[in-house]
Design a protein around this motif. Structure first.
Motif, mmCIF file in Angstrom:
data_model
loop_
_atom_site.group_PDB
_atom_site.id
_atom_site.type_symbol
_atom_site.label_atom_id
_atom_site.label_comp_id
_atom_site.label_asym_id
_atom_site.label_seq_id
_atom_site.Cartn_x
_atom_site.Cartn_y
_atom_site.Cartn_z
ATOM 1 N N GLN A 145 0.845 -1.196 0.000
ATOM 2 C CA GLN A 145 0.000 0.000 0.000
ATOM 3 C C GLN A 145 0.881 1.247 0.000
ATOM 4 O O GLN A 145 1.987 1.226 0.529
ATOM 5 C CB GLN A 145 -0.928 0.009 1.218
ATOM 6 N N PRO A 146 0.385 2.350 -0.617
ATOM 7 C CA PRO A 146 1.219 3.555 -0.682
ATOM 8 C C PRO A 146 1.474 4.122 0.706
ATOM 9 O O PRO A 146 0.666 3.952 1.621
ATOM 10 C CB PRO A 146 0.379 4.526 -1.520
ATOM 11 N N ARG A 147 2.589 4.779 0.852
ATOM 12 C CA ARG A 147 2.969 5.393 2.128
ATOM 13 C C ARG A 147 2.890 6.911 2.012
ATOM 14 O O ARG A 147 3.139 7.472 0.930
ATOM 15 C CB ARG A 147 4.399 4.990 2.511
ATOM 16 N N PRO A 148 2.569 7.584 3.122
ATOM 17 C CA PRO A 148 2.441 9.049 3.059
ATOM 18 C C PRO A 148 3.807 9.747 3.093
ATOM 19 O O PRO A 148 4.771 9.212 3.638
ATOM 20 C CB PRO A 148 1.657 9.373 4.331
ATOM 21 N N SER A 149 3.849 10.930 2.517
ATOM 22 C CA SER A 149 5.031 11.785 2.636
ATOM 23 C C SER A 149 4.667 12.981 3.505
ATOM 24 O O SER A 149 3.507 13.417 3.534
ATOM 25 C CB SER A 149 5.493 12.273 1.260
ATOM 26 N N PHE A 150 5.654 13.495 4.223
ATOM 27 C CA PHE A 150 5.422 14.638 5.117
ATOM 28 C C PHE A 150 6.266 15.819 4.672
ATOM 29 O O PHE A 150 7.423 15.650 4.259
ATOM 30 C CB PHE A 150 5.751 14.240 6.564
ATOM 31 N N ASP A 151 5.651 16.994 4.740
ATOM 32 C CA ASP A 151 6.338 18.229 4.371
ATOM 33 C C ASP A 151 7.580 18.389 5.252
ATOM 34 O O ASP A 151 7.461 18.352 6.487
ATOM 35 C CB ASP A 151 5.365 19.403 4.602
ATOM 36 N N PRO A 152 8.757 18.584 4.654
ATOM 37 C CA PRO A 152 9.977 18.684 5.478
ATOM 38 C C PRO A 152 9.981 19.886 6.420
ATOM 39 O O PRO A 152 10.772 19.918 7.371
ATOM 40 C CB PRO A 152 11.115 18.777 4.440
#
Ligand code: SF4
Length: 318
Positions: free
Chosen positions: A29-36
């Motif tokens: 399943q896709p994983r989330p990215s977080f704003d650096p």
């Protein structure tokens, strides 16, 4: 984190193990990215709140998941726990079981649960510099046997419910984590029972798991959100998911980490740290709040709150 089918299906999985692989680890399943920039904003927000609170304390303020849970439940309980430095068999059981599970992940071959527990107890008892080592050496045959049996149950259940963890999953057990704020005046600290995977760039790809031998409580998710907060403060990316895994029932409660859950963790940490700082600075007396903790509170024999809790439970409160 990807889970090559060859590693996962190498041995036939039980239905409980398959639930862990397919539902909890959420393979493919896709994983989330977080704003650096998020980590900087969270750090600044926490430090702005906490700096004036700890300015007059003689020593750094240590904030752990246990301390937060205690102070949010009953401030008098928090102070009692803070003053306590002993061990009980049930406390030791958790430490021994976690150490044995750590060995099960690290050791090659088919080591039995009882052998793992004996290794763990031997290691911990040999560490006489640690307070647990001293406690273990005072146990008589009955206490030792009880501890050994209970820890073996927990380890056996873990091995029954979880698949073998291949090295490619980056399994880490008893992982110490900490984040220092306000130039080291505030220390957020914890120990993750089980961590799988690792962040890649800004993509959150690791899973934090707390292994539980008792029942389910909603506050367990608060504990894990706190760990997710520490993780983003450490490395700039939180885990994609946190979960409590209940060994007795082979079930889990999981939550995906989002900016909203991190915001909840920040507010709870700020509120708890404020209470701790006020109590440590003796700015006021602790509040006494009858709650489920009364059942095993160390000062229940001397606290009217325990009697009040008993009355509330029996339904005869005024
Ligand atoms: S007995 Fe209950 S009310 Fe009293 S300090 Fe302990 S947890 Fe708080």
């Amino acid at each position: 984190m990807s889970y090559p089918a060859s590693t996962v299906r190498r041995v036939e999985l039980t239905p409980a193990q398959r639930r862990v692989v397919d539902d909890l680890l959420a393979r493919d399943q896709p994983r989330p990215s977080f704003d650096p920039s998020l980590v900087g904003a969270l750090r600044e927000r926490l430090e702005t709140t906490l700096r004036p609170l700890v300015a007059t304390l003689d020593e750094p303020l240590w904030v752990s998941k246990s301390a937060l849970a205690q102070v949010h439940s009953c401030e008098a309980n928090y102070l009692a726990e803070r003053a306590w430095s002993g061990w009980t068999v049930s406390m030791a059981e958790g430490e021994v079981a976690h150490r044995a599970i750590q060995l099960s992940v690290a050791l090659e071959g088919d080591t039995t649960p009882l052998e793992l527990v004996d290794h763990a107890m031997g290691d911990l008892a040999a560490d006489q510099a640690g307070s647990l080592g001293g406690f273990l050496s005072t146990l008589g045959p009955a206490g030792r046997g009880e501890l050994r049996a209970q820890a073996t149950n927990a380890v056996s259940t873990f091995l029954e419910c979880w698949p073998t963890l291949p090295a490619s999953w980056w399994p880490r057990t008893e992982l110490p984590v900490r984040a220092e704020l306000c130039g080291g005046r505030v220390i957020l600290s914890g120990k993750i029972d089980l961590c799988l995977g690792r962040a890649v760039g800004n993509e959150a790809r690791c899973l934090f798991v707390d292994l539980k031998t008792g029942g389910h409580y909603p506050a367990h998710l608060d504990d894990l959100r706190f760990y997710a907060l520490i993780q983003i403060l450490r490395i700039g990316v939180p885990p994609f998911r946190v979960a409590s895994y209940y060994l007795d029932s082979a079930s889990f409660a999981a939550e995906d980490i989002t900016e909203e859950t991190l915001e909840i963790a920040v507010r709870r940490t700020e509120d708890g740290a404020r209470q701790m700082a006020e109590l440590q600075a003796k700015q006021r007396e602790p509040t006494v709040t009858p709650c489920p903790r009364c059942r095993y509170c160390r000062i229940r024999a001397h606290c009217d709150g325990a009697r009040e809790w008993d009355r509330l439970r029996q339904g005869d409160s005024p």
